[in-house]
Design an enzyme around this catalytic site. Structure first.
Site, PDB file in Angstrom:
ATOM      1  N   LYS A 176      31.662  47.521  36.328  1.00 27.24           N
ATOM      2  CA  LYS A 176      30.815  46.434  36.847  1.00 27.24           C
ATOM      3  C   LYS A 176      31.214  46.105  38.287  1.00 27.24           C
ATOM      4  O   LYS A 176      30.352  45.870  39.137  1.00 27.24           O
ATOM      5  CB  LYS A 176      30.961  45.184  35.987  1.00 27.24           C
ATOM      6  CG  LYS A 176      30.350  45.270  34.595  1.00 27.24           C
ATOM      7  CD  LYS A 176      30.444  43.894  33.945  1.00 27.24           C
ATOM      8  CE  LYS A 176      30.062  43.901  32.481  1.00 27.24           C
ATOM      9  NZ  LYS A 176      30.213  42.576  31.860  1.00 27.24           N
ATOM     10  N   ASP A 226      27.088  39.015  31.259  1.00 27.57           N
ATOM     11  CA  ASP A 226      27.301  39.659  29.973  1.00 27.57           C
ATOM     12  C   ASP A 226      26.154  40.629  29.788  1.00 27.57           C
ATOM     13  O   ASP A 226      24.999  40.307  30.082  1.00 27.57           O
ATOM     14  CB  ASP A 226      27.327  38.631  28.840  1.00 27.57           C
ATOM     15  CG  ASP A 226      27.964  39.210  27.594  1.00 27.57           C
ATOM     16  OD1 ASP A 226      29.150  39.604  27.664  1.00 27.57           O
ATOM     17  OD2 ASP A 226      27.297  39.300  26.548  1.00 27.57           O
TER      18      ASP A 226
HETATM   19  P1  ITT Z   1      33.701  41.598  31.208  1.00 25.00           P
HETATM   20  O1  ITT Z   1      33.362  40.818  29.960  1.00 25.00           O
HETATM   21  O2  ITT Z   1      35.102  41.330  31.682  1.00 25.00           O
HETATM   22  O3  ITT Z   1      32.678  41.449  32.293  1.00 25.00           O
HETATM   23  P2  ITT Z   1      33.117  43.837  29.471  1.00 25.00           P
HETATM   24  O4  ITT Z   1      33.074  45.315  29.641  1.00 25.00           O
HETATM   25  O5  ITT Z   1      33.873  43.305  28.277  1.00 25.00           O
HETATM   26  O6  ITT Z   1      33.692  43.174  30.823  1.00 25.00           O
HETATM   27  P3  ITT Z   1      30.632  42.860  28.377  1.00 25.00           P
HETATM   28  O7  ITT Z   1      31.285  42.040  27.320  1.00 25.00           O
HETATM   29  O8  ITT Z   1      29.465  42.294  29.136  1.00 25.00           O
HETATM   30  O9  ITT Z   1      31.662  43.296  29.508  1.00 25.00           O
HETATM   31  O10 ITT Z   1      30.211  44.237  27.707  1.00 25.00           O
HETATM   32  C1  ITT Z   1      29.335  45.055  28.361  1.00 25.00           C
HETATM   33  C2  ITT Z   1      29.407  46.450  27.734  1.00 25.00           C
HETATM   34  O11 ITT Z   1      28.051  46.939  27.644  1.00 25.00           O
HETATM   35  C3  ITT Z   1      30.138  47.386  28.663  1.00 25.00           C
HETATM   36  O12 ITT Z   1      31.525  47.443  28.337  1.00 25.00           O
HETATM   37  C4  ITT Z   1      29.419  48.694  28.414  1.00 25.00           C
HETATM   38  O13 ITT Z   1      29.920  49.299  27.252  1.00 25.00           O
HETATM   39  C5  ITT Z   1      27.991  48.236  28.141  1.00 25.00           C
HETATM   40  N1  ITT Z   1      27.198  48.215  29.400  1.00 25.00           N
HETATM   41  C6  ITT Z   1      26.774  47.113  30.086  1.00 25.00           C
HETATM   42  N2  ITT Z   1      26.118  47.473  31.198  1.00 25.00           N
HETATM   43  C7  ITT Z   1      26.154  48.812  31.236  1.00 25.00           C
HETATM   44  C8  ITT Z   1      25.678  49.760  32.141  1.00 25.00           C
HETATM   45  O14 ITT Z   1      25.080  49.396  33.281  1.00 25.00           O
HETATM   46  N3  ITT Z   1      25.862  51.045  31.867  1.00 25.00           N
HETATM   47  C9  ITT Z   1      26.476  51.419  30.738  1.00 25.00           C
HETATM   48  N4  ITT Z   1      26.992  50.600  29.839  1.00 25.00           N
HETATM   49  C10 ITT Z   1      26.830  49.287  30.071  1.00 25.00           C
END
Ligand code: ITT
Length: 185
Positions: free
Chosen positions: A12, A64
């Site tokens: 991200k 999220d």
């Molecule tokens: P933060 O909460 O610290 O931001 P995280 O990875 O835990 O980090 P999320 O809870 O929002 O974030 O989970 C998002 C998940 O969804 C991420 O780990 C990926 O597996 C998936 N994801 C989200 N956006 C994506 C993208 O653009 N491309 C591929 N996978 C994505």
């Protein structure tokens, strides 16, 4: 403007660097302990993450996001980051592909809820989604997470350049919407 970007996900952070031209941002300090994401929606969880990181002089942006697969009843959804208790993106992708074996409906979308909270407590929320389909095998080296499985217009988001993905992605649209709201406030 300058922001604190409240994410622990390096994929991200790489995207934020290209999604916020003309803006500056700081990232979370190393050793930061993220809050429990126990909300029921993407917006709830983005808000939880933004609130947890507030306290300094900068407005905080958190988001999220996740992959929602129609044939899996919307899973992984808000559980995308911890789906199936898998350790790695590769394992999560393999799990989704196994669950999709024999399914003809491959429709899926990525969703992103982005929240900005200012030091005086003002809140801005922007959500967006990107529609596509689940492939039959992983393709591409770009992006992160489920990108190798998510196809749109014949290519996975892992086969796109960052600029191409930003143009169509849930995160690109949500962050552009959020910045517009902030500029107009
Ligand atoms: P933060 O909460 O610290 O931001 P995280 O990875 O835990 O980090 P999320 O809870 O929002 O974030 O989970 C998002 C998940 O969804 C991420 O780990 C990926 O597996 C998936 N994801 C989200 N956006 C994506 C993208 O653009 N491309 C591929 N996978 C994505």
């Amino acid at each position: 403007m300058k922001f604190l970007i409240a994410t622990t996900n390096p994929g991200k952070i790489r995207e934020f660097e290209t999604l916020m031209p003309g803006h500056e941002f700081e990232v979370l300090p190393s050793g930061y302990i993220p809050p429990e994401e126990d909300g029921k929606t993407f917006i709830d969880n983005a808000r939880i993450k933004a609130r947890a990181a507030l306290g300094g002089v900068l407005p905080v942006i958190a988001e999220d996001s996740g992959l929602c697969v129609e044939a899996l009843g919307g899973a992984p959804g808000i559980f995308s980051a911890r789906y199936g208790d898998c350790e790695t993106d590769g394992e999560r992708n393999a799990l989704v592909l196994r669950q999709m074996e024999g399914k003809t409906n491959r429709a899926a979308f990525f969703e992103c809820a982005a929240v900005c909270i200012t030091p005086n407590g003002q809140e801005f929320v922007s959500s967006a989604r990107c529609d596509g389909a689940i492939t039959h095998e992983p393709r591409g080296d770009g992006g992160f997470g489920y990108d190798p499985l998510f196809e749109r217009g014949g290519r996975t988001t892992a086969e796109m350049t960052q600029a191409e993905k930003n143009e169509i992605s849930h995160r690109g649209k949500a962050i552009r919407g959020l910045l517009k709201m902030l500029e107009e406030a």
